[in-house]
Enzyme design. Structure first.
Site: not given
Length: 454
Positions: A68, A71, A148
């Site tokens: 992640h 990404e 996040e």
């Protein structure tokens, strides 16, 4: 401007003409790159996705969240583009550029007008293959990932979902959150992320899926150009992720204290892996009947009849070797005991008695309609063929899937219900409880056992 490159030695392009969907074509290029396309008549758009068979369950514990994190990071810069130039390329033509990470794969994708497909392929492949892992970008994006994480922690529905997988699968990698933890995100450095990228994001693990107003041969030419410098012609495609693993866990209970107005609860048991085709659609019908829509048993019993919750539903997650069936509800703490009792009653009744013929018929209609209506744009089509190629290495026509759904019987659903609902369930709770003993007994009783009476 892209030009036709010289192919690497021993070109092994294979066009499969027997694809199950009339509009689906597949080629295997030198270096193991799989290209699958679907021509969608009547649209002026095109969607490109680079699917990488690497996800959060492929990470070592010390780098949990690396896929992640990466990404995010790959969009910061390539040798020829800055982050601004990457974004401007797509925004200048009204397109979309994004990515997502799952337990078992990562996808980088773009959605554009058909005439801009060449540019989209060039940008997406540049990001995936040549995205830089610069030290300054790592430090900058680390804070974004931490934000996040904070956002996930403030979304109690998401938080309880992650907590349920941890309660169900324990220390196994599939139980870890895709995003990682604050500790692992803080500890990951540039070298670890760069190593993860160059070792894992290799062409033989990639599927390039394109759908829309496109021609397969032209897509193959564009992909060949974009990947020419990364191809090793002696490498074969990576095999489909296997589904043969005996994952034995002891489901537990996870309680997360939050000063919230609601108690968020989730229970779940292991179900079936995606290669278990016998049980796939009966489980989907079961899920639809129990909590998959507004006419489902849980929704009718808990929300419509008694007004005890705004959100209540069930869901199915499927991985290569296992899966989950789960139930979520959010309600005021004073209603938790009653909601827990109703969930128990619904699951116990289905486990013991199965479902009715009319419920089976309505659920199959819902699934069939949802499948067809969900494929009305090129992005959905790209997602479907990309997942199919990566997960199965083959493709089934929409009509064949509709037939499989139509063939499901109440007896098959009852069999699946007896299997899944008799398994021990894990429990996750987010709410105003500082320790497990403060959670109402009716809710704690849902954990560690199944729902088949007797």
């Amino acid at each position: 401007m892209l030009t036709q490159p010289t192919l690497p030695s021993r070109p092994r392009q294979l066009l499969l003409s027997n694809a199950a969907d009339a509009g689906v074509s597949r080629s295997v290029l030198p270096g193991g790159i799989r290209v699958v396309t679907e021509r969608v008549p009547g649209v002026r758009s095109a969607s490109i996705g680079v699917w990488v068979g690497v996800g959060s369950r492929d990470e070592d514990p010390a780098v949990a969240g690396a896929a992640h994190f990466l990404e995010h990071l790959l969009f910061k810069a390539t040798p020829t583009r800055s982050a601004l130039e990457i974004n401007q390329s797509l925004e200048a033509v009204g397109g979309e550029l994004n990515a997502f990470t799952s337990k078992e794969h990562t996808c980088f994708y773009a959605h554009v007008i058909d005439e801009d497909l060449a540019m989209a392929i060039d940008v997406v492949s540049d990001v995936v293959l040549r995205g830089l892992c610069r030290e300054a970008d790592v430090d900058l994006e680390r804070q974004v990932v931490l934000e996040e994480l904070a956002m996930r922690d403030d979304d109690f529905e998401d938080l309880v979902g992650d907590a349920l997988l941890e309660a169900l699968f324990g220390s196994d990698a599939i139980g870890r959150p895709i995003i990682g933890t604050e500790d692992t995100v803080m500890s990951m450095g540039q070298e670890a992320l760069h190593t993860f990228h160059v070792q894992r994001y290799t062409p033989e693990k990639m599927v390039i899926a394109v759908a829309g107003n496109i021609e397969h041969d032209e897509v193959v030419r564009l992909i060949t150009a974009a990947f020419a410098d990364s191809i090793d012609p002696d490498i074969e495609p990576a095999p489909v992720r296997a589904g043969e693993r005996d994952l034995v866990t002891k489901p537990g209970t996870t309680v997360i204290h939050r000063k919230s107005e609601q108690t968020h609860l989730a229970i779940g048991a292991q179900a079936f892996g995606r290669h278990d085709l016998r049980h796939r659609w009966p489980l989907a019908v079961l899920n639809t009947v129990i909590g998959g829509g507004l006419s489902s048993r849980l929704f009718q019993e808990i929300r419509e009849t008694r007004g005890l919750a705004y959100s209540v539903y069930s869901g199915v997650d499927t991985f290569s070797d296992t899966g989950t069936f789960s139930v979520y509800a959010g309600c005021q703490p004073e209603h938790v005991a009653e909601v827990a009792g109703l969930i128990r009653d619904v699951l116990s009744d289905v486990a013991l008695n199965g479902i009715t013929e009319s419920e089976c018929s309505r659920a199959k209609g819902s699934l069939r309609g949802g499948l067809v209506l969900g494929l009305e744009d090129s992005s959905s089509r790209m997602n479907r063929i990309g997942r199919s190629e990566l997960n199965y290495g083959k493709h089934h026509s929409v009509s064949s899937v509709l037939e499989r759904i139509a063939d499901v019987t109440p007896e098959q659903v009852a069999e699946v219900a007896r299997i899944v609902l008799s398994r021990p369930f894990a429990l996750a709770v987010v709410g105003p409880y500082k320790k497990k003993s403060q959670v109402p007994a009716e809710l704690r009783a849902l954990a560690g056992q199944g729902f088949l009476p007797g």
